[in-house]
Motif scaffolding. Structure first.
Motif, PDB file in Angstrom:
ATOM      1  N   ILE A  91       0.838  -1.198   0.000  1.00 27.10           N
ATOM      2  CA  ILE A  91       0.000   0.000   0.000  1.00 27.10           C
ATOM      3  C   ILE A  91       0.874   1.249   0.000  1.00 27.10           C
ATOM      4  CG2 ILE A  91      -1.697   1.326   1.305  1.00 27.10           C
ATOM      5  CD1 ILE A  91      -2.767  -1.335   2.388  1.00 27.10           C
ATOM      6  N   PHE A  92       0.554   2.178  -0.884  1.00 27.76           N
ATOM      7  CA  PHE A  92       1.226   3.472  -0.935  1.00 27.76           C
ATOM      8  C   PHE A  92       0.495   4.460  -0.022  1.00 27.76           C
ATOM      9  CE2 PHE A  92       1.977   1.665  -5.253  1.00 27.76           C
ATOM     10  CZ  PHE A  92       3.364   1.610  -5.218  1.00 27.76           C
ATOM     11  N   TRP A  93       1.263   5.227   0.757  1.00 28.10           N
ATOM     12  CA  TRP A  93       0.687   6.183   1.694  1.00 28.10           C
ATOM     13  C   TRP A  93       1.191   7.591   1.403  1.00 28.10           C
ATOM     14  CZ3 TRP A  93      -2.955   4.508   5.137  1.00 28.10           C
ATOM     15  CH2 TRP A  93      -3.037   3.127   5.336  1.00 28.10           C
ATOM     16  N   LYS A  94       0.268   8.508   1.105  1.00 26.59           N
ATOM     17  CA  LYS A  94       0.618   9.912   0.957  1.00 26.59           C
ATOM     18  C   LYS A  94       0.957  10.495   2.334  1.00 26.59           C
ATOM     19  CE  LYS A  94      -0.006  11.403  -3.394  1.00 26.59           C
ATOM     20  NZ  LYS A  94       0.952  12.279  -4.113  1.00 26.59           N
ATOM     21  N   CYS A 133      -8.081   0.959  -8.350  1.00 23.66           N
ATOM     22  CA  CYS A 133      -7.296   0.807  -7.119  1.00 23.66           C
ATOM     23  C   CYS A 133      -5.970   1.528  -7.306  1.00 23.66           C
ATOM     24  CB  CYS A 133      -7.076  -0.665  -6.796  1.00 23.66           C
ATOM     25  SG  CYS A 133      -6.037  -1.544  -7.984  1.00 23.66           S
ATOM     26  N   GLN A 134      -5.098   1.472  -6.307  1.00 25.09           N
ATOM     27  CA  GLN A 134      -3.809   2.151  -6.425  1.00 25.09           C
ATOM     28  C   GLN A 134      -3.001   1.594  -7.591  1.00 25.09           C
ATOM     29  OE1 GLN A 134      -1.773   2.105  -2.621  1.00 25.09           O
ATOM     30  NE2 GLN A 134      -2.861   3.956  -1.967  1.00 25.09           N
ATOM     31  N   SER A 135      -3.038   0.299  -7.775  1.00 26.05           N
ATOM     32  CA  SER A 135      -2.270  -0.316  -8.844  1.00 26.05           C
ATOM     33  C   SER A 135      -2.746   0.135 -10.223  1.00 26.05           C
ATOM     34  CB  SER A 135      -2.362  -1.843  -8.740  1.00 26.05           C
ATOM     35  OG  SER A 135      -1.701  -2.465  -9.813  1.00 26.05           O
ATOM     36  N   THR A 136      -4.051   0.088 -10.447  1.00 24.94           N
ATOM     37  CA  THR A 136      -4.573   0.451 -11.771  1.00 24.94           C
ATOM     38  C   THR A 136      -4.448   1.946 -12.054  1.00 24.94           C
ATOM     39  OG1 THR A 136      -6.849   0.802 -10.988  1.00 24.94           O
ATOM     40  CG2 THR A 136      -6.234  -1.435 -11.638  1.00 24.94           C
ATOM     41  N   ILE A 254      -6.292  -8.679 -10.087  1.00 26.28           N
ATOM     42  CA  ILE A 254      -6.551  -7.560 -10.987  1.00 26.28           C
ATOM     43  C   ILE A 254      -5.260  -7.212 -11.718  1.00 26.28           C
ATOM     44  CG2 ILE A 254      -7.199  -5.119 -11.121  1.00 26.28           C
ATOM     45  CD1 ILE A 254      -8.856  -5.592  -8.547  1.00 26.28           C
ATOM     46  N   LEU A 255      -5.329  -7.128 -13.028  1.00 23.80           N
ATOM     47  CA  LEU A 255      -4.158  -6.767 -13.818  1.00 23.80           C
ATOM     48  C   LEU A 255      -3.941  -5.263 -13.778  1.00 23.80           C
ATOM     49  CD1 LEU A 255      -4.536  -9.007 -17.002  1.00 23.80           C
ATOM     50  CD2 LEU A 255      -3.052  -9.373 -15.029  1.00 23.80           C
TER      51      LEU A 255
END
Length: 318
Positions: A91-94, A133-136, A254-255
Motif C-alpha cells: 500500500i502506498f501512503w501519501k 485501485c492504487q495499482s490500476t 486484478i491486472l
C-alpha cells in the motif's frame, strides 16, 4: 519529510476524507477502502518511495506526483473490497494521510470502519469490468522518469537507505550489461515446449514447499519462458532449491495494465518471496510478490522441513 523508521499514525478517516477529490484520490492516488482499517494506528516508515515501476500499458519507471509517498512496514492490500483480488500489493501512503508521533503509547487498537463522508467518495470500479485501485491508477498518480532522473533517484535511494552502494552499482551495471552483451541480455529462462504441462497440488496457506531446480522448471516452459501464459522471471532463479511457506493461493487478481480481474489456476504466492527488479535500470523498491505455478514447486513432508524456512534472498546474492 518523514524518514526511515519514523513512527507515524495514520490519520482519522474524516481527516483523510478532507484530502480526497471526487474519485477518492489525492494527486491521482486512490485511498482504498482496504486502507481504512489502519486509521488511527501507528506504524514505522519502512521506505520513502522515490520511484516505482508502472505497468500501464507497458512497463516503465515513474515518480509519484509531489514525491510524497511512503511504505509503512509491509502493509499490503487485502483485496477485500475489490472482489477478493489476491495480488497482495504493498500500500502506498501519501504524507498527508500520516502524522508523525514520538511514542508507541499513542497507538489505538480501536476498530475502524468507513464513515459516510469517505464511503461516498471511494470507488472500487470504473465500470462492470474495470477495477479502480492504487495499482490500476499508478499511471495517473505518477510521471515517467528519464534515464538521467533514474540515476539521480538511485543516488537518493542510497542516501535514504533503500540500497547500499554495492546494490546501487549493480542496478546500474546489470541492466546496461544486459543491453550491450548478448549473452547477458537474454537472461530469461526459456524452454522448448509448444504446449506446457499442468500439475495440481492444491497447496494451502502454511504448507512448506521447495522450489524445483532450474533444470526441472525449464522442462515446463515454452520458448517464451512461460507456463500457461505465466512467465518464470530471471530473478526467480535464485529461489531454486530453497524452501518457503505458502502465503496464499492465487486464484484471481486484478491486472495493473488494464484493470481487469483474471482467473489464475494452480498458482500460489510464497511468503517473503518478492520481485527484486535486478534488471530494471535504477531499480524499483516496490517488492511485489512473485507468482508461482504449482508445477514449479514440490510439497515438503512435515518431517523433512528445514529447521529454518528460507527468507527472500538479498540483492547481493544474485
Amino acid at each position: 519529510m518523514l524518514k526511515l523508521n519514523d513512527l507515524v499514525k495514520v490519520k482519522s478517516i474524516s481527516e483523510i476524507a478532507s484530502t480526497l477529490d471526487f474519485s477518492g484520490c489525492l494527486n491521482g492516488l486512490p485511498f482504498m477502502p482496504e486502507m481504512a482499517e489502519y486509521a488511527g494506528k501507528i506504524f514505522r516508515v519502512s521506505l520513502k518511495v522515490e520511484k516505482t515501476c508502472v505497468d500501464n500499458p507497458t512497463m516503465y519507471m515513474a515518480e509519484f506526483k509531489k514525491n510524497d509517498v511512503y511504505f509503512l512496514e509491509d502493509l499490503r492490500c487485502s483485496g477485500k473490497f475489490h472482489d477478493g483480488c489476491q495480488r497482495g500489493c504493498r500500500i502506498f501512503w501519501k504524507e498527508s494521510w500520516l502524522e508523525k508521533v514520538n511514542d508507541e503509547i499513542f497507538e489505538s487498537h480501536q476498530k475502524t470502519s468507513l464513515s459516510d463522508d469517505i464511503n461516498l467518495k471511494l470507488k472500487v470500479k470504473k465500470d462492470d469490468e474495470i477495477y479502480f485501485c492504487q495499482s490500476t491508477e499508478l499511471r495517473n498518480a505518477t510521471k515517467p522518469l528519464s534515464a538521467k532522473e533514474k540515476i539521480f533517484k538511485l543516488f537518493k535511494d542510497v542516501k535514504i537507505g533503500t540500497y547500499n552502494f554495492f546494490e546501487a552499482l549493480k542496478l546500474l551495471i546489470l541492466p546496461l550489461s544486459r543491453k550491450f552483451i548478448k549473452k547477458i541480455k537474454d537472461q530469461h529462462p526459456r524452454g522448448e515446449l509448444t504446449k506446457t504441462p499442468v500439475e495440481v497440488l492444491n497447496l494451502q496457506p502454511g504448507e512448506i514447499v521447495e522450489v524445483r531446480s532450474i533444470e526441472e522448471i525449464l522442462q515446463t516452459l515454452d520458448k517464451k519462458g512461460k507456463n500457461k501464459g505465466l512467465s518464470f522471471e530471471p530473478d526467480m532463479k535464485i529461489f531454486c532449491g530453497k524452501q518457503f511457506k505458502v502465503r496464499t493461493r492465487l486464484d484471481q487478481m486484478i491486472l495493473e495494465r488494464n484493470g481487469k480481474m483474471i482467473e489464475v489456476q494452480n498458482s500460489v504466492i510464497l511468503e517473503g518471496v518478492t520481485c527484486e527488479c535486478f534488471f530494471t535500470f535504477g531499480g524499483c523498491p516496490r517488492r511485489e510478490f512473485q507468482y508461482w505455478r504449482e508445477i514449479w514447486l514440490k510439497r515438503v513432508p512435515v518431517n523433512k522441513e528445514e529447521t529454518t524456512i528460507n527468507k527472500s534472498k538479498s540483492f547481493a546474492e544474485f
